[in-house]
Design a protein around this motif. Structure first.
Motif, PDB file in Angstrom:
ATOM      1  N   ARG A 271       0.931  -0.997  -0.054  1.00 33.09           N
ATOM      2  CA  ARG A 271       0.018   0.006  -0.138  1.00 33.09           C
ATOM      3  C   ARG A 271       0.902   1.402   0.009  1.00 33.09           C
ATOM      4  NH1 ARG A 271      -4.445  -1.562  -2.142  1.00 33.09           N
ATOM      5  NH2 ARG A 271      -6.099  -2.854  -0.696  1.00 33.09           N
ATOM      6  N   CYS A 272       1.935   1.283   0.569  1.00 33.03           N
ATOM      7  CA  CYS A 272       2.886   2.562   0.735  1.00 33.03           C
ATOM      8  C   CYS A 272       3.310   2.540  -0.712  1.00 33.03           C
ATOM      9  CB  CYS A 272       3.954   2.336   1.646  1.00 33.03           C
ATOM     10  SG  CYS A 272       3.382   2.417   3.455  1.00 33.03           S
ATOM     11  N   GLU A 275       0.524   4.138  -2.859  1.00 37.23           N
ATOM     12  CA  GLU A 275       0.372   5.350  -2.484  1.00 37.23           C
ATOM     13  C   GLU A 275       1.485   6.338  -3.170  1.00 37.23           C
ATOM     14  OE1 GLU A 275      -1.514   8.841  -1.149  1.00 37.23           O
ATOM     15  OE2 GLU A 275      -2.417   6.723  -1.223  1.00 37.23           O
ATOM     16  N   ALA A 276       2.614   5.909  -2.917  1.00 36.31           N
ATOM     17  CA  ALA A 276       3.585   6.577  -3.559  1.00 36.31           C
ATOM     18  C   ALA A 276       3.694   6.794  -5.143  1.00 36.31           C
ATOM     19  CB  ALA A 276       5.252   5.986  -3.013  1.00 36.31           C
ATOM     20  N   LEU A 327       0.180   7.300   5.288  1.00 33.07           N
ATOM     21  CA  LEU A 327       1.411   6.280   5.103  1.00 33.07           C
ATOM     22  C   LEU A 327       1.949   6.021   6.632  1.00 33.07           C
ATOM     23  CD1 LEU A 327       3.241   7.858   1.991  1.00 33.07           C
ATOM     24  CD2 LEU A 327       1.665   5.778   2.205  1.00 33.07           C
ATOM     25  N   HIS A 328       1.956   7.278   7.362  1.00 33.58           N
ATOM     26  CA  HIS A 328       2.814   7.106   8.474  1.00 33.58           C
ATOM     27  C   HIS A 328       1.832   6.384   9.624  1.00 33.58           C
ATOM     28  CE1 HIS A 328       5.921  10.120   8.222  1.00 33.58           C
ATOM     29  NE2 HIS A 328       5.111  10.741   7.667  1.00 33.58           N
ATOM     30  N   ARG A 330      -0.368   4.022   8.666  1.00 27.25           N
ATOM     31  CA  ARG A 330      -0.181   2.545   8.168  1.00 27.25           C
ATOM     32  C   ARG A 330       1.114   1.645   8.574  1.00 27.25           C
ATOM     33  NH1 ARG A 330      -3.284   0.210   4.201  1.00 27.25           N
ATOM     34  NH2 ARG A 330      -4.151   2.165   3.402  1.00 27.25           N
ATOM     35  N   ALA A 331       2.038   2.643   8.628  1.00 28.89           N
ATOM     36  CA  ALA A 331       3.555   2.037   8.740  1.00 28.89           C
ATOM     37  C   ALA A 331       3.427   1.676  10.266  1.00 28.89           C
ATOM     38  CB  ALA A 331       4.518   2.798   8.307  1.00 28.89           C
ATOM     39  N   VAL A 338       7.881   6.062   8.164  1.00 32.78           N
ATOM     40  CA  VAL A 338       8.291   6.444   7.095  1.00 32.78           C
ATOM     41  C   VAL A 338       8.901   7.729   7.129  1.00 32.78           C
ATOM     42  CG1 VAL A 338       7.116   7.450   4.916  1.00 32.78           C
ATOM     43  CG2 VAL A 338       6.037   5.441   6.079  1.00 32.78           C
ATOM     44  N   LEU A 351      10.312   3.505   3.621  1.00 32.50           N
ATOM     45  CA  LEU A 351       9.325   2.669   4.737  1.00 32.50           C
ATOM     46  C   LEU A 351      10.380   1.726   5.183  1.00 32.50           C
ATOM     47  CD1 LEU A 351       6.643   1.655   5.889  1.00 32.50           C
ATOM     48  CD2 LEU A 351       6.613  -0.074   3.957  1.00 32.50           C
TER      49      LEU A 351
END
Length: 384
Positions: A271-272, A275-276, A327-328, A330-331, A338, A351
């Protein structure tokens, strides 16, 4: 925090072996207009027991039979009690006084000059209450952040579960219905002879085929089945698809060996990356993206770099920059973080996810050995 009112009843523990000196201090505090319940103790064991009660401050002599005021101060530190501590003595050198202040004493006075005792006591209590309020505010802030973090993690998990449910419904209901419709249209194409009808049926079959492809694409975006083949295979598929769709060149670098990761980690990394790459296609104006996946010392690292126009600091600080915040969060659901940096030569997203209990310590040690570590590269360039 306002100063303690002179009318407030104060409970002060007085560590003193002299009844006369105890009386003099009580008189001095009363002369200053303070209402004080002054309790005298002259043994360390009694002081230790008394510290279980509530006190506003401690006034202590320096030299006492069998112990010193510094030992009382050390006892406070051991018990992690934040209490104002004023050292009052008839014989204390400047070095000892400075050492007491460094250890945590609020103030020190000489017994032959007690005029400053009441102001010093009020000031020490005020400072202590302010510090106690600050610490409580910090604890409340930490609790609030923890609750928000847990909520964000729960939302991320709920979103993934909802995506999986929608993907199943599309596959079972929409996909099945479209496939059945395509079979029926193919049957009609075989059993009609009129050219106009055959043309319309062929057009309908093409439309249904496009709808089936769209549903498959939506299912892949909602819940990538390719992840069942592993994170490396999923990144290869994503990179190839992104390159075909956008025309942006993608270079993917992955380890040769099979990666063993805890549940949830591959999806977070996928997913990261997704998104990126979406941000690159929308905003970066880049012509190339480099993706590197590595696993070293129990730490998984996924880096994506583009050669686009970069991001301004104000872009990263936008109030509605929910993609970056997502993102942060999710990580964080898998114990990772991240790092995002940007400049004139593009943007880099890294990540980092520790996969083993001692991996964070290894990361910190690895920072000191970065030059040696850069000489060893166990990964190879993967073919898209």
């Amino acid at each position: 925090m306002s100063k303690p009112s002179p009318e407030r009843q104060l409970r002060v523990l007085h560590v003193e072996d002299s009844e006369l000196d105890h009386h003099l201090i009580a008189v001095e505090l009363a002369r200053a207009g303070l209402q004080v319940e002054l309790c005298r103790l002259d043994s360390l064991a009694a002081v230790n027991a008394a510290l279980d009660e509530r006190w506003d401050a401690i006034i202590s002599d320096f030299n006492l039979p069998g112990f010193s005021g510094l030992q009382v101060l050390a006892l406070l530190k051991e018990r992690h009690q934040l209490l104002p501590f004023i050292l009052v003595s008839g014989e204390i050198g400047e070095d000892t006084a400075v050492a007491a202040m460094k250890t945590g004493a609020s103030d020190y006075l000489l017994k032959n000059n007690l005029t400053r005792l009441a102001p010093a006591l009020l000031h020490a209590i005020e400072a202590s209450e302010s510090e106690r309020a600050r610490m409580e505010a910090d604890r409340a802030l930490r609790r609030s952040k923890q609750r928000l973090h847990e909520l964000a993690g729960h939302l991320q998990t709920s979103i993934e579960m909802e995506r999986a449910a929608i993907a199943r419904e599309i596959h079972d209901d929409v996909g099945g219905s479209l496939t059945a419709l395509k079979f029926d249209l193919a049957w009609l194409a075989r059993h009609v002879s009129e050219p106009a009808v055959q043309q319309r049926v062929a057009s309908a079959i093409e439309t249904v085929s496009q709808a089936i492809e769209a549903s498959q694409r939506i299912m892949h975006n909602l819940r990538p089945a390719i992840l069942e083949q592993g994170l490396v295979a999923a990144l290869q598929w994503m990179a190839a698809r992104f390159e075909r769709r956008t025309g942006i060149q993608v270079s993917l670098r992955t380890p040769q060996e099979q990666l063993q990761m805890p549940a949830g980690v591959p999806l977070v990394a996928y997913r990261c990356a997704q998104e990126a790459l979406t941000n690159v296609s929308k905003h970066a104006q880049a012509s190339r993206v480099d993706i590197e996946l590595s696993l070293d010392a129990g730490v998984l690292t996924l880096e994506l770099r583009d050669n686009g126009r970069g991001m301004a600091p104000q872009d990263l600080a936008k109030t509605r920059s929910f993609g970056i915040r997502g993102l942060h969060e999710r990580a964080a659901t898998v114990g990772g973080w991240v790092d995002l940096s940007s400049g004139a030569k593009g943007t880099s997203l890294i990540l980092t996810i520790p996969l083993e209990p001692d991996a964070i310590a290894q990361v910190q040690e690895g920072d000191e050995e970065a030059e040696d570590a850069s000489a060893h590269d166990p990964s190879v360039w993967g073919n898209l």
